[in-house]
Design a protein around this motif. Structure first.
Motif, mmCIF file in Angstrom:
data_model
loop_
_atom_site.group_PDB
_atom_site.id
_atom_site.type_symbol
_atom_site.label_atom_id
_atom_site.label_comp_id
_atom_site.label_asym_id
_atom_site.label_seq_id
_atom_site.Cartn_x
_atom_site.Cartn_y
_atom_site.Cartn_z
ATOM 1 N N PHE A 37 0.817 -1.222 0.000
ATOM 2 C CA PHE A 37 0.000 0.000 0.000
ATOM 3 C C PHE A 37 0.852 1.274 0.000
ATOM 4 O O PHE A 37 0.365 2.349 0.318
ATOM 5 C CB PHE A 37 -0.946 -0.007 1.207
ATOM 6 N N ASP A 41 -3.456 6.152 -2.528
ATOM 7 C CA ASP A 41 -4.056 7.479 -2.681
ATOM 8 C C ASP A 41 -4.548 7.945 -1.295
ATOM 9 O O ASP A 41 -5.161 7.161 -0.571
ATOM 10 C CB ASP A 41 -5.240 7.292 -3.655
ATOM 11 N N HIS A 44 -7.985 7.019 -0.537
ATOM 12 C CA HIS A 44 -8.346 5.595 -0.638
ATOM 13 C C HIS A 44 -9.433 5.182 0.370
ATOM 14 O O HIS A 44 -10.401 4.521 -0.023
ATOM 15 C CB HIS A 44 -7.091 4.734 -0.475
ATOM 16 N N TRP A 51 -17.330 2.386 -2.168
ATOM 17 C CA TRP A 51 -17.531 1.057 -2.790
ATOM 18 C C TRP A 51 -18.439 0.202 -1.901
ATOM 19 O O TRP A 51 -19.465 -0.318 -2.342
ATOM 20 C CB TRP A 51 -16.179 0.365 -3.003
ATOM 21 N N TYR A 62 -19.858 5.039 -5.843
ATOM 22 C CA TYR A 62 -18.646 4.501 -6.489
ATOM 23 C C TYR A 62 -18.898 4.214 -7.971
ATOM 24 O O TYR A 62 -18.054 4.514 -8.809
ATOM 25 C CB TYR A 62 -18.166 3.234 -5.777
ATOM 26 N N ARG A 66 -16.600 6.855 -9.651
ATOM 27 C CA ARG A 66 -15.242 6.305 -9.527
ATOM 28 C C ARG A 66 -15.008 5.124 -10.477
ATOM 29 O O ARG A 66 -14.058 4.374 -10.304
ATOM 30 C CB ARG A 66 -15.032 5.923 -8.065
ATOM 31 N N HIS A 71 -13.149 -0.297 -12.434
ATOM 32 C CA HIS A 71 -12.064 0.464 -11.814
ATOM 33 C C HIS A 71 -11.502 -0.296 -10.611
ATOM 34 O O HIS A 71 -10.276 -0.397 -10.443
ATOM 35 C CB HIS A 71 -12.553 1.848 -11.387
ATOM 36 N N MET A 75 -7.572 -1.813 -10.113
ATOM 37 C CA MET A 75 -6.686 -1.433 -9.009
ATOM 38 C C MET A 75 -6.021 -2.649 -8.351
ATOM 39 O O MET A 75 -5.058 -2.498 -7.608
ATOM 40 C CB MET A 75 -7.457 -0.649 -7.938
ATOM 41 N N HIS A 76 -6.529 -3.856 -8.580
ATOM 42 C CA HIS A 76 -5.926 -5.060 -7.985
ATOM 43 C C HIS A 76 -5.040 -5.831 -8.967
ATOM 44 O O HIS A 76 -4.243 -6.663 -8.541
ATOM 45 C CB HIS A 76 -7.016 -5.987 -7.431
ATOM 46 N N LYS A 79 -1.070 -7.120 -8.657
ATOM 47 C CA LYS A 79 -0.532 -6.835 -7.317
ATOM 48 C C LYS A 79 -0.028 -8.105 -6.606
ATOM 49 O O LYS A 79 0.630 -8.021 -5.584
ATOM 50 C CB LYS A 79 -1.576 -6.127 -6.441
ATOM 51 N N ILE A 81 -1.238 -10.400 -4.640
ATOM 52 C CA ILE A 81 -1.557 -10.465 -3.204
ATOM 53 C C ILE A 81 -1.442 -11.921 -2.741
ATOM 54 O O ILE A 81 -1.942 -12.840 -3.405
ATOM 55 C CB ILE A 81 -2.985 -9.925 -2.944
ATOM 56 N N TRP A 89 -5.076 -8.501 6.074
ATOM 57 C CA TRP A 89 -6.017 -7.457 5.650
ATOM 58 C C TRP A 89 -7.365 -7.671 6.355
ATOM 59 O O TRP A 89 -7.949 -6.748 6.931
ATOM 60 C CB TRP A 89 -6.155 -7.539 4.124
ATOM 61 N N TYR A 115 -19.033 -10.969 3.351
ATOM 62 C CA TYR A 115 -18.616 -10.146 2.206
ATOM 63 C C TYR A 115 -17.096 -9.955 2.195
ATOM 64 O O TYR A 115 -16.451 -10.058 1.144
ATOM 65 C CB TYR A 115 -19.319 -8.777 2.198
ATOM 66 N N GLY A 119 -14.924 -10.976 -0.855
ATOM 67 C CA GLY A 119 -14.276 -9.908 -1.611
ATOM 68 C C GLY A 119 -12.757 -10.004 -1.554
ATOM 69 O O GLY A 119 -12.079 -9.784 -2.563
ATOM 70 N N SER A 120 -12.226 -10.376 -0.400
ATOM 71 C CA SER A 120 -10.764 -10.439 -0.277
ATOM 72 C C SER A 120 -10.222 -11.619 -1.088
ATOM 73 O O SER A 120 -9.130 -11.539 -1.673
ATOM 74 C CB SER A 120 -10.346 -10.519 1.188
HETATM 75 C C1 HEM Z 1 -13.574 -7.115 0.364
HETATM 76 C C2 HEM Z 1 -12.321 -6.981 -0.070
HETATM 77 C C3 HEM Z 1 -11.798 -5.793 -0.835
HETATM 78 C C4 HEM Z 1 -12.469 -4.699 -1.313
HETATM 79 C C5 HEM Z 1 -13.953 -4.370 -1.221
HETATM 80 C C6 HEM Z 1 -11.482 -3.857 -1.955
HETATM 81 C C7 HEM Z 1 -11.775 -2.667 -2.582
HETATM 82 C C8 HEM Z 1 -10.868 -1.893 -3.253
HETATM 83 C C9 HEM Z 1 -11.210 -0.763 -4.059
HETATM 84 C C10 HEM Z 1 -12.631 -0.222 -4.275
HETATM 85 C C11 HEM Z 1 -10.055 -0.261 -4.562
HETATM 86 C C12 HEM Z 1 -9.915 0.944 -5.510
HETATM 87 C C13 HEM Z 1 -10.114 2.256 -4.761
HETATM 88 C C14 HEM Z 1 -10.107 3.445 -5.707
HETATM 89 O O1 HEM Z 1 -11.102 3.641 -6.423
HETATM 90 O O2 HEM Z 1 -9.104 4.155 -5.729
HETATM 91 C C15 HEM Z 1 -8.966 -1.084 -4.062
HETATM 92 C C16 HEM Z 1 -7.617 -0.871 -4.310
HETATM 93 C C17 HEM Z 1 -6.603 -1.610 -3.757
HETATM 94 N N1 HEM Z 1 -6.741 -2.759 -3.018
HETATM 95 FE FE1 HEM Z 1 -8.457 -3.625 -2.480
HETATM 96 N N2 HEM Z 1 -10.233 -4.429 -1.833
HETATM 97 C C18 HEM Z 1 -10.387 -5.615 -1.165
HETATM 98 C C19 HEM Z 1 -9.385 -6.492 -0.802
HETATM 99 C C20 HEM Z 1 -8.051 -6.221 -0.909
HETATM 100 C C21 HEM Z 1 -6.996 -7.016 -0.319
HETATM 101 C C22 HEM Z 1 -7.241 -8.331 0.464
HETATM 102 C C23 HEM Z 1 -5.824 -6.398 -0.617
HETATM 103 C C24 HEM Z 1 -4.428 -6.791 -0.242
HETATM 104 C C25 HEM Z 1 -4.113 -7.478 0.848
HETATM 105 C C26 HEM Z 1 -6.137 -5.213 -1.403
HETATM 106 C C27 HEM Z 1 -5.204 -4.324 -1.908
HETATM 107 C C28 HEM Z 1 -5.509 -3.193 -2.641
HETATM 108 C C29 HEM Z 1 -4.496 -2.278 -3.135
HETATM 109 C C30 HEM Z 1 -2.981 -2.380 -2.915
HETATM 110 C C31 HEM Z 1 -5.193 -1.272 -3.838
HETATM 111 C C32 HEM Z 1 -4.587 -0.044 -4.528
HETATM 112 C C33 HEM Z 1 -4.429 1.076 -3.480
HETATM 113 C C34 HEM Z 1 -3.761 2.341 -4.045
HETATM 114 O O3 HEM Z 1 -2.591 2.230 -4.447
HETATM 115 O O4 HEM Z 1 -4.416 3.423 -4.069
HETATM 116 N N3 HEM Z 1 -7.488 -5.136 -1.557
HETATM 117 N N4 HEM Z 1 -9.499 -2.059 -3.267
#
Ligand code: HEM
Length: 158
Positions: A37, A41, A44, A51, A62, A66, A71, A75-76, A79, A81, A89, A115, A119-120
């Motif tokens: 991370f 942003d 974020h 979302w 969202y 967004r 989108h 963003m994933h 990466k 993960i 997380w 959820y 989602g994760s």
């Molecule tokens: C229910 C599970 C999750 C949801 C709802 C979720 C939701 C989101 C959303 C909506 C974004 C984009 C945000 C934007 O519009 O800028 C995002 C970005 C991201 N997510 Fe997730 N995420 C989830 C799980 C995870 C997990 C498990 C990881 C890692 C362990 C992760 C890592 C990231 C990273 C690194 C970004 C980019 C952040 C940045 O550089 O700005 N996410 N996530």
């Protein structure tokens, strides 16, 4: 009884913003997650709150402002993960839910945790090397696994 949405039960936009602000403060300091991370942003927490608000039956902020599902997927991508990072997380999000006073009743937390688990795991799958975005999809929607608890005598069956 009219069943409230998970968004309403959680406390709306303000509660979700409190949750994700506390959560990403923990993520930023966490040895397991901070590198992933590093370029986060500053907005974020607000974006992820928007979302989840949409997914939980709140306003479609969202998807309107967004870029919606596509989108989030983008963003994933790439990466990579790991399962260990995903677990951490989820753990930190549960801690932040307690810290910020998200409703702790069993029915709400069952839906919330369901959820977060789904989602994760989707985020891990989408983030693996070589995965490309699929065809456009709508935002997912999530609701109660069990109806919110009501005092005996107020259920429709009585
Ligand atoms: C229910 C599970 C999750 C949801 C709802 C979720 C939701 C989101 C959303 C909506 C974004 C984009 C945000 C934007 O519009 O800028 C995002 C970005 C991201 N997510 Fe997730 N995420 C989830 C799980 C995870 C997990 C498990 C990881 C890692 C362990 C992760 C890592 C990231 C990273 C690194 C970004 C980019 C952040 C940045 O550089 O700005 N996410 N996530």
């Amino acid at each position: 009884m009219t069943v409230p949405t998970l968004y309403e039960w959680a406390g709306g936009a303000a509660a979700l913003e409190r949750l994700f602000t506390a959560f990403y403060a923990r993520v930023r300091d966490d040895p397991e997650l901070r590198e992933l991370f590093r370029d986060m942003d500053p907005d974020h927490p607000r974006h992820v709150a928007a979302w989840l608000g949409g997914v939980f039956g709140g306003p479609p902020v969202y998807s309107r402002q967004r870029g919606g599902h596509a989108h989030m997927v983008g963003m994933h991508l790439g990466k990579a993960i790991t399962e260990r990072q995903r677990r951490r997380w989820v753990e930190l999000l549960q801690d932040a839910a307690d810290e910020t006073g998200l409703p702790a009743d069993p029915e709400f937390r069952t839906a919330f945790t369901g959820y977060v688990e789904w989602g994760s795991r989707m985020a891990v799958l989408l983030s693996q090397p070589g995965v490309r975005p699929g065809p456009p999809e709508p935002m997912p929607t999530w609701t109660w696994a069990l109806p919110p608890w009501q005092p005996p005598g107020e259920t429709a069956a009585e």
